[in-house]
Design an enzyme around this catalytic site. Structure first.
Site, short mmCIF file in Angstrom:
data_model
loop_
_atom_site.label_atom_id
_atom_site.label_comp_id
_atom_site.label_asym_id
_atom_site.label_seq_id
_atom_site.Cartn_x
_atom_site.Cartn_y
_atom_site.Cartn_z
N SER A 19 -40.44 10.64 -1.65
CA SER A 19 -41.23 9.43 -1.42
C SER A 19 -42.09 9.01 -2.60
CB SER A 19 -42.13 9.61 -0.19
OG SER A 19 -41.38 9.56 0.99
N VAL A 53 -42.24 14.65 -0.16
CA VAL A 53 -42.07 15.91 0.55
C VAL A 53 -41.34 16.97 -0.28
CG1 VAL A 53 -42.19 14.87 2.85
CG2 VAL A 53 -39.96 15.09 1.71
N TYR A 113 -49.30 9.07 2.67
CA TYR A 113 -48.92 9.16 4.07
C TYR A 113 -50.13 8.82 4.96
CZ TYR A 113 -44.81 11.55 2.14
OH TYR A 113 -43.70 11.88 1.43
N TYR A 130 -31.18 4.09 -0.96
CA TYR A 130 -32.45 4.73 -0.60
C TYR A 130 -32.32 6.25 -0.64
CZ TYR A 130 -36.36 6.34 2.25
OH TYR A 130 -37.47 7.01 2.71
N LYS A 187 -41.29 5.61 -4.14
CA LYS A 187 -41.43 4.34 -3.42
C LYS A 187 -42.18 3.25 -4.18
CE LYS A 187 -40.88 6.44 1.15
NZ LYS A 187 -41.55 6.93 2.36
#
Length: 346
Positions: free
Chosen positions: A88, A283, A265, A213, A91
């Site tokens: 992530s 993660v 998060y 993705y 992103k």
């Protein structure tokens, strides 16, 4: 004859690089990072991510810290050369590529920038605005990947890899084992994607977009790479080591804004309160953070807390924020700036 033709320019470039390395070697920050690394290396809280089977193979003892200044000085300690998948932490950079391809107003019509206090893989959408809440949760990241242009899927993948390579200052690659693992177990992400397709939030190329993705999350980086990526944003979008522009300057503030409010998060609010700099976690155990105008910091340690953030990584940033007053709202005269610690005392 130009300096580049007679070799003078190349020699000057090598000399500048050598001087930068020498300054980094004598930097007071090096001892600080070594001290912090030793302080938290024995911290054994948290668990390695296992919902993607390949991630569970990570060595829980891995721990690296890197800092890169906007002048290109680099300080690295621990397992800073160990490769891991970006997950992530990719992103905000994909969000930036979408902004470059379509412009701010079009992207904001497709993806919001509102923080939500829910898990990153929550199946929650802003049905009033007909878009995902922000680009840092999976729904928003899938929508951002959907915006990446290209005449076909291979070109979209190539453009993505080229973009990340500009940020890192080297060619990056996909870990095919993790990519395959992501594809085989990505049922929740497929469900999120199809729910968005049902509401016309994404295009009918969704299957390709999901593949893109999964590939973006499976890119291999190092702790040092994350620091360079952060320093590139701190430097207005120009990689301070290679001098190559990775993103148009006008969109840097967009990335930093969503990293600051949504990047950690459902710990994002507390991160903004306690540490107060733009950051994004993954993660895989990585955290990339930006100190605008000063540099970037990358940490890597695979053991995660219940919210999906690296336990040791959080501790490193808490320590650095306290020592150097990194918080964006910290009084300027309270502590020495971090960037001043890259060079040896005069």
């Amino acid at each position: 004859m130009s300096s580049s033709q007679n070799g003078t320019g190349e020699s000057s470039s090598h000399l500048d690089a050598l001087l930068t390395r020498m300054k980094s070697a004598a930097s007071p920050l090096r001892e600080v990072l070594r001290e912090i690394h030793a302080k938290y290396a024995s911290l054994d809280d948290g668990n390695v991510a296992s919902y993607i089977p390949e991630l569970s193979k990570a060595n829980p003892a891995w721990f690296g810290i890197s800092a890169v200044s906007v002048q290109g000085q680099a300080i690295d300690v621990g397992d800073y050369e160990q490769q891991f998948t970006i997950q992530s932490a990719s992103k905000p950079f994909m969000f930036g590529l979408g902004l470059e391809d379509h412009g701010r107003e079009h992207v904001l019509s497709k993806i919001g920038v509102q923080p939500i206090g829910e898990a990153f893989n929550s199946i929650t959408l802003d049905q009033v605005a007909n878009r995902p809440f922000n680009p840092m949760i999976n729904a928003g990241a899938i929508a951002a990947a959907d915006l990446v242009e290209g005449k076909d899927y291979p070109e979209r993948v190539t453009r993505m890899i080229d973009m990340f390579s500009r940020y890192c200052g080297r060619t990056v690659y996909v870990d095919n084992s993790v990519f395959t693992s992501e594809r085989m177990t990505g049922h929740r992400n497929r469900a999120i994607g199809h729910l968005m397709l049902n509401f016309d939030m994404v295009s009918d190329q969704l299957d390709e977009t999901l593949e893109l993705y999964f590939q973006q999350c499976s890119l291999l980086v190092t702790c040092h790479d994350l620091a360079v990526m952060g320093a590139t944003l701190a430097n207005g979008g120009v990689n301070p080591i290679t001098g190559v522009r990775a993103i148009e300057a006008e969109y840097v503030k967009d990335l930093l804004s969503v990293m600051h409010t949504c990047g950690m998060y459902d710990y994002a609010g507390e991160w903004a309160y306690r540490i107060g700099i733009p950051a994004k976690s993954g993660v895989g155990g990585g955290i990339v953070a930006v100190i605008p105008g000063q540099g970037g910091i990358g940490t890597f340690s695979p053991k995660l807390d219940v919210k999906g953030n690296s336990v040791r990584g959080i501790k490193v940033f808490e320590d650095l924020a306290q020592r150097y007053g990194l918080h964006v709202f910290e009084a300027d005269d309270k502590k020495q700036s971090l960037v001043s610690q890259f060079s040896p005392p005069k």
